[in-house]
Motif scaffolding. Structure first.
Motif, mmCIF file in Angstrom:
data_model
loop_
_atom_site.group_PDB
_atom_site.id
_atom_site.type_symbol
_atom_site.label_atom_id
_atom_site.label_comp_id
_atom_site.label_asym_id
_atom_site.label_seq_id
_atom_site.Cartn_x
_atom_site.Cartn_y
_atom_site.Cartn_z
ATOM 1 N N MET A 1 0.812 -1.177 0.000
ATOM 2 C CA MET A 1 0.000 0.000 0.000
ATOM 3 C C MET A 1 0.872 1.264 0.000
ATOM 4 S SD MET A 1 -3.366 0.553 2.080
ATOM 5 C CE MET A 1 -4.273 2.026 2.084
ATOM 6 N N ALA A 2 2.029 1.192 0.656
ATOM 7 C CA ALA A 2 2.918 2.348 0.677
ATOM 8 C C ALA A 2 3.354 2.724 -0.727
ATOM 9 C CB ALA A 2 4.128 2.075 1.562
ATOM 10 N N THR A 3 3.606 1.725 -1.575
ATOM 11 C CA THR A 3 4.019 2.000 -2.949
ATOM 12 C C THR A 3 2.952 2.815 -3.669
ATOM 13 O OG1 THR A 3 5.302 -0.042 -3.019
ATOM 14 C CG2 THR A 3 4.738 0.961 -5.134
ATOM 15 N N GLU A 4 1.707 2.449 -3.482
ATOM 16 C CA GLU A 4 0.603 3.167 -4.122
ATOM 17 C C GLU A 4 0.551 4.617 -3.631
ATOM 18 O OE1 GLU A 4 -4.201 2.663 -4.738
ATOM 19 O OE2 GLU A 4 -3.275 1.767 -2.979
ATOM 20 N N ILE A 5 0.699 4.819 -2.346
ATOM 21 C CA ILE A 5 0.645 6.173 -1.782
ATOM 22 C C ILE A 5 1.808 7.017 -2.285
ATOM 23 C CG2 ILE A 5 0.810 7.501 0.364
ATOM 24 C CD1 ILE A 5 -0.701 5.074 1.687
ATOM 25 N N TRP A 6 3.019 6.454 -2.237
ATOM 26 C CA TRP A 6 4.191 7.199 -2.709
ATOM 27 C C TRP A 6 4.062 7.527 -4.187
ATOM 28 C CZ3 TRP A 6 7.654 3.082 -0.100
ATOM 29 C CH2 TRP A 6 7.743 3.347 1.274
ATOM 30 N N ALA A 7 3.571 6.570 -4.972
ATOM 31 C CA ALA A 7 3.405 6.808 -6.406
ATOM 32 C C ALA A 7 2.442 7.961 -6.654
ATOM 33 C CB ALA A 7 2.927 5.534 -7.095
ATOM 34 N N LYS A 8 1.361 8.009 -5.903
ATOM 35 C CA LYS A 8 0.394 9.101 -6.062
ATOM 36 C C LYS A 8 1.012 10.433 -5.660
ATOM 37 C CE LYS A 8 -3.786 6.355 -5.633
ATOM 38 N NZ LYS A 8 -4.941 5.997 -4.803
ATOM 39 N N GLY A 70 3.762 3.331 -10.570
ATOM 40 C CA GLY A 70 2.679 2.863 -9.714
ATOM 41 C C GLY A 70 2.270 1.426 -9.972
ATOM 42 N N TRP A 71 3.240 0.603 -10.361
ATOM 43 C CA TRP A 71 2.962 -0.801 -10.654
ATOM 44 C C TRP A 71 3.735 -1.708 -9.714
ATOM 45 C CZ3 TRP A 71 0.059 -3.236 -14.572
ATOM 46 C CH2 TRP A 71 -0.693 -2.351 -15.358
ATOM 47 N N ARG A 72 3.259 -2.922 -9.603
ATOM 48 C CA ARG A 72 3.976 -3.967 -8.874
ATOM 49 C C ARG A 72 4.173 -5.138 -9.822
ATOM 50 N NH1 ARG A 72 1.454 -5.494 -3.818
ATOM 51 N NH2 ARG A 72 2.743 -7.342 -3.956
ATOM 52 N N PHE A 73 5.319 -5.783 -9.707
ATOM 53 C CA PHE A 73 5.675 -6.897 -10.584
ATOM 54 C C PHE A 73 6.065 -8.098 -9.734
ATOM 55 C CE2 PHE A 73 6.393 -2.977 -12.819
ATOM 56 C CZ PHE A 73 5.756 -3.209 -14.026
ATOM 57 N N ARG A 93 0.793 -5.533 -12.284
ATOM 58 C CA ARG A 93 -0.543 -5.010 -12.006
ATOM 59 C C ARG A 93 -0.343 -3.704 -11.241
ATOM 60 N NH1 ARG A 93 0.449 -9.063 -8.341
ATOM 61 N NH2 ARG A 93 -0.052 -8.647 -6.178
ATOM 62 N N THR A 94 -1.365 -2.925 -11.144
ATOM 63 C CA THR A 94 -1.211 -1.674 -10.422
ATOM 64 C C THR A 94 -0.911 -1.955 -8.959
ATOM 65 O OG1 THR A 94 -3.583 -1.523 -10.062
ATOM 66 C CG2 THR A 94 -2.697 -0.340 -11.961
ATOM 67 N N ALA A 95 -0.103 -1.087 -8.381
ATOM 68 C CA ALA A 95 0.240 -1.236 -6.970
ATOM 69 C C ALA A 95 -0.967 -0.885 -6.122
ATOM 70 C CB ALA A 95 1.416 -0.324 -6.616
ATOM 71 N N GLY A 96 -0.980 -1.395 -4.933
ATOM 72 C CA GLY A 96 -2.048 -1.042 -4.004
ATOM 73 C C GLY A 96 -2.835 -2.243 -3.557
ATOM 74 N N LEU A 97 -3.743 -1.978 -2.699
ATOM 75 C CA LEU A 97 -4.558 -2.992 -2.075
ATOM 76 C C LEU A 97 -5.663 -3.435 -3.009
ATOM 77 C CD1 LEU A 97 -5.173 -4.510 0.587
ATOM 78 C CD2 LEU A 97 -6.633 -2.583 1.195
#
Length: 106
Positions: A1-8, A70-73, A93-97
């Motif tokens: 979830m941190a990755t999604e927040i930082w990316a935003k 904002g992606w996760r692999f 896929r997109t990062a995040g929950l």
């Protein structure tokens, strides 16, 4: 979830934030011997070898991934025998929950 927040937070700044994870347990010194043995015997899913992280990591730090943000692999889904852009699409896929089954709630 941190990755999604930082990316935003850094979106549009030119900085890209993504995450690479094994996608399963990793066969590293920190993994319990019992888990390594269970993996070898096929009692649990195969552990990801550390060198399987290299192809997606090299792609992520290359100029080919400059616009990926904002992606996760998952390294266990990466196919190193095909074009890295196609491998990224299959393993990313997109990062995040992701809330599975959220639509089933009353």
């Amino acid at each position: 979830m941190a990755t999604e927040i930082w990316a935003k937070e850094v979106a549009g700044s030119g900085l890209t934030i993504n995450i690479l994870n094994p996608g399963a347990g990793a066969n590293t010194p920190g993994m319990a011997l019992e888990m390594r043995e269970a993996s070898r015997q096929g009692r649990i899913p195969r552990l990801v070898e550390p060198d399987e992280m290299v192809p997606p990591l090299l792609w992520l730090v290359s100029s080919s991934a400059d616009t990926v943000h904002g992606w996760r692999f998952d390294a266990n889904l990466w196919d190193a025998t095909i074009d890295p852009r196609l491998a990224a699409r299959a393993a990313g896929r997109t990062a995040g929950l992701v809330l599975h089954g959220a639509g089933d709630w009353p």
